[in-house]
Design an enzyme around this catalytic site. Sequence first.
Site, PDB file in Angstrom:
ATOM      1  N   ASN A  11       0.783  -1.150   0.061  1.00 28.06           N
ATOM      2  CA  ASN A  11      -0.086  -0.086  -0.029  1.00 28.06           C
ATOM      3  C   ASN A  11       1.025   1.270  -0.070  1.00 28.06           C
ATOM      4  O   ASN A  11       1.567   1.491   0.829  1.00 28.06           O
ATOM      5  CB  ASN A  11      -0.979  -0.017   1.043  1.00 28.06           C
ATOM      6  CG  ASN A  11      -1.700   1.217   1.370  1.00 28.06           C
ATOM      7  OD1 ASN A  11      -1.884   1.872   0.667  1.00 28.06           O
ATOM      8  ND2 ASN A  11      -2.364   1.352   2.517  1.00 28.06           N
ATOM      9  N   LYS A  13       0.040   4.296  -0.315  1.00 28.33           N
ATOM     10  CA  LYS A  13      -0.663   5.405   0.136  1.00 28.33           C
ATOM     11  C   LYS A  13      -0.286   6.667  -0.693  1.00 28.33           C
ATOM     12  O   LYS A  13      -0.358   6.456  -1.978  1.00 28.33           O
ATOM     13  CB  LYS A  13       0.000   5.777   1.758  1.00 28.33           C
ATOM     14  CG  LYS A  13      -0.258   4.286   2.607  1.00 28.33           C
ATOM     15  CD  LYS A  13      -0.193   4.569   3.909  1.00 28.33           C
ATOM     16  CE  LYS A  13      -0.009   3.386   4.665  1.00 28.33           C
ATOM     17  NZ  LYS A  13      -0.157   3.177   6.040  1.00 28.33           N
ATOM     18  N   HIS A  96      -9.641   0.801   5.374  1.00 25.58           N
ATOM     19  CA  HIS A  96      -8.274   0.912   5.841  1.00 25.58           C
ATOM     20  C   HIS A  96      -8.479   1.786   6.862  1.00 25.58           C
ATOM     21  O   HIS A  96      -9.298   2.709   7.003  1.00 25.58           O
ATOM     22  CB  HIS A  96      -7.344   1.412   4.654  1.00 25.58           C
ATOM     23  CG  HIS A  96      -5.887   1.512   5.127  1.00 25.58           C
ATOM     24  ND1 HIS A  96      -5.621   2.558   5.991  1.00 25.58           N
ATOM     25  CD2 HIS A  96      -4.953   0.614   5.132  1.00 25.58           C
ATOM     26  CE1 HIS A  96      -4.248   2.386   6.492  1.00 25.58           C
ATOM     27  NE2 HIS A  96      -3.884   1.225   5.843  1.00 25.58           N
ATOM     28  N   GLU A  98      -6.981   4.529   8.157  1.00 31.67           N
ATOM     29  CA  GLU A  98      -6.919   5.938   7.404  1.00 31.67           C
ATOM     30  C   GLU A  98      -8.236   6.119   7.027  1.00 31.67           C
ATOM     31  O   GLU A  98      -8.494   7.426   7.106  1.00 31.67           O
ATOM     32  CB  GLU A  98      -5.573   6.066   6.474  1.00 31.67           C
ATOM     33  CG  GLU A  98      -4.290   6.069   7.489  1.00 31.67           C
ATOM     34  CD  GLU A  98      -3.035   5.361   6.378  1.00 31.67           C
ATOM     35  OE1 GLU A  98      -3.042   5.354   5.689  1.00 31.67           O
ATOM     36  OE2 GLU A  98      -2.424   4.924   7.311  1.00 31.67           O
ATOM     37  N   GLU A 168      -5.354  -5.411  10.838  1.00 31.80           N
ATOM     38  CA  GLU A 168      -4.435  -4.212  10.956  1.00 31.80           C
ATOM     39  C   GLU A 168      -4.766  -3.579  12.137  1.00 31.80           C
ATOM     40  O   GLU A 168      -5.438  -2.674  12.254  1.00 31.80           O
ATOM     41  CB  GLU A 168      -4.408  -3.418   9.699  1.00 31.80           C
ATOM     42  CG  GLU A 168      -4.189  -3.843   8.633  1.00 31.80           C
ATOM     43  CD  GLU A 168      -3.722  -3.001   7.374  1.00 31.80           C
ATOM     44  OE1 GLU A 168      -2.374  -3.156   7.163  1.00 31.80           O
ATOM     45  OE2 GLU A 168      -4.095  -1.855   7.145  1.00 31.80           O
ATOM     46  N   GLY A 174       1.988   2.223  10.623  1.00 33.52           N
ATOM     47  CA  GLY A 174       3.062   3.339  10.521  1.00 33.52           C
ATOM     48  C   GLY A 174       3.677   3.888  11.733  1.00 33.52           C
ATOM     49  O   GLY A 174       3.896   5.001  11.792  1.00 33.52           O
ATOM     50  N   SER A 214       3.098  -1.910  10.467  1.00 36.86           N
ATOM     51  CA  SER A 214       4.665  -1.964  10.463  1.00 36.86           C
ATOM     52  C   SER A 214       5.339  -3.277  10.245  1.00 36.86           C
ATOM     53  O   SER A 214       6.362  -3.513  10.798  1.00 36.86           O
ATOM     54  CB  SER A 214       5.069  -1.562  11.840  1.00 36.86           C
ATOM     55  OG  SER A 214       4.412  -0.309  12.265  1.00 36.86           O
ATOM     56  N   GLY A 235       3.023  -1.394   4.191  1.00 36.00           N
ATOM     57  CA  GLY A 235       2.833   0.273   3.853  1.00 36.00           C
ATOM     58  C   GLY A 235       4.309   0.740   3.749  1.00 36.00           C
ATOM     59  O   GLY A 235       4.748   0.502   2.559  1.00 36.00           O
ATOM     60  N   GLY A 236       4.873   1.250   4.715  1.00 31.09           N
ATOM     61  CA  GLY A 236       6.314   2.113   4.762  1.00 31.09           C
ATOM     62  C   GLY A 236       7.111   1.160   3.942  1.00 31.09           C
ATOM     63  O   GLY A 236       7.900   1.744   2.857  1.00 31.09           O
TER      64      GLY A 236
HETATM   65  P1  PGA Z   1       2.790   0.259   7.525  1.00 31.91           P
HETATM   66  O1  PGA Z   1       1.271   0.679   6.878  1.00 31.91           O
HETATM   67  O2  PGA Z   1       3.235  -0.949   7.163  1.00 31.91           O
HETATM   68  O3  PGA Z   1       3.458   1.663   7.260  1.00 31.91           O
HETATM   69  O4  PGA Z   1       2.486   0.009   9.210  1.00 31.91           O
HETATM   70  C1  PGA Z   1       0.157  -0.695   6.779  1.00 31.91           C
HETATM   71  C2  PGA Z   1      -0.879  -0.206   6.027  1.00 31.91           C
HETATM   72  O5  PGA Z   1      -1.370   0.934   6.217  1.00 31.91           O
HETATM   73  O6  PGA Z   1      -1.534  -0.878   5.674  1.00 31.91           O
END
Ligand code: PGA
Length: 263
Positions: A11, A13, A96, A98, A168, A174, A214, A235-236
């Site tokens: 992802n 983002k 998600h 967010e 999640e 994040g 994460s 994500g990251g």
């Molecule tokens: P992250 O994000 O790996 O940066 O924690 C995961 C996600 O938002 O799906």
Amino acid sequence: MAQRKKLIVGNWKMNMNVHQASVFIHHLSKKVAVHRDVEVVVSPTMLALQPLSLQIDRRQFKLAAQNFYFRDHGAFTGEVSATQLSGLVDYALVGHSERRHVFHEHDKLIRDKVQAAVRNRIKPILCVGETAHERSEGETTGVLHDQIVGGLANITSEELSSIVIAYEPVWAIGTGKNAMPDDVKKAVHTIRNQVKHLFGEAAAQAIRVLYGGSVKPDSAASYLAIPGIDGLLVGGASINVHEFELIIASAHHRADSPEAWAL
Ligand code: PGA
């Protein structure tokens, strides 16, 4: 039981413009082997979906939309529908954290989006997870229950086969905070139990459940080793070619191992 394919989703983002996304996928494509038991999905900015759909080899990568609106067409200024994404993407993220927390998407909207995706032959990746506060209050099971019942209402058993659930924990997204494998195991158990309650044992065994929050190259293998976890939502680390490549490689190793399909 049918074997559940491993699924690694990146992802991205609101990172990378169209050019950067194209360069990134070019570099990643040199590193990632096509593996019949592992699907690799990237979810770039909406703007990059069209050009990347022409650039990628779909045996190597599939695309996911990060968002869409639940109506198929009409007077909804600024929105993009699942109908418009149909044919371009195989998957779409829904619910998600967010979207839930920054954009205040509620269960009814998330349910409508799950249905819109299915109606348009896009596989929804329904994201569920508790906040830090809910966790400290011991509400994780109840939250997962509500989000699954809410997200999957009106879905038929047949439609369920296209749905993926991503666990999640909001506090792990994040933040660099790692969920303990034992807690993830419990959450996955709760999720599959809920699916079993709604759709029966076979559906609970068949549905793919991912972990996200994460995930880094050094933690990927331990999450993939959790019974009932079929992949990762990253994500990251998915916007770093080297890190994402290593995470994908750990799924390849799992898929090769004889116990990889055990629940
Ligand atoms: P992250 O994000 O790996 O940066 O924690 C995961 C996600 O938002 O799906």
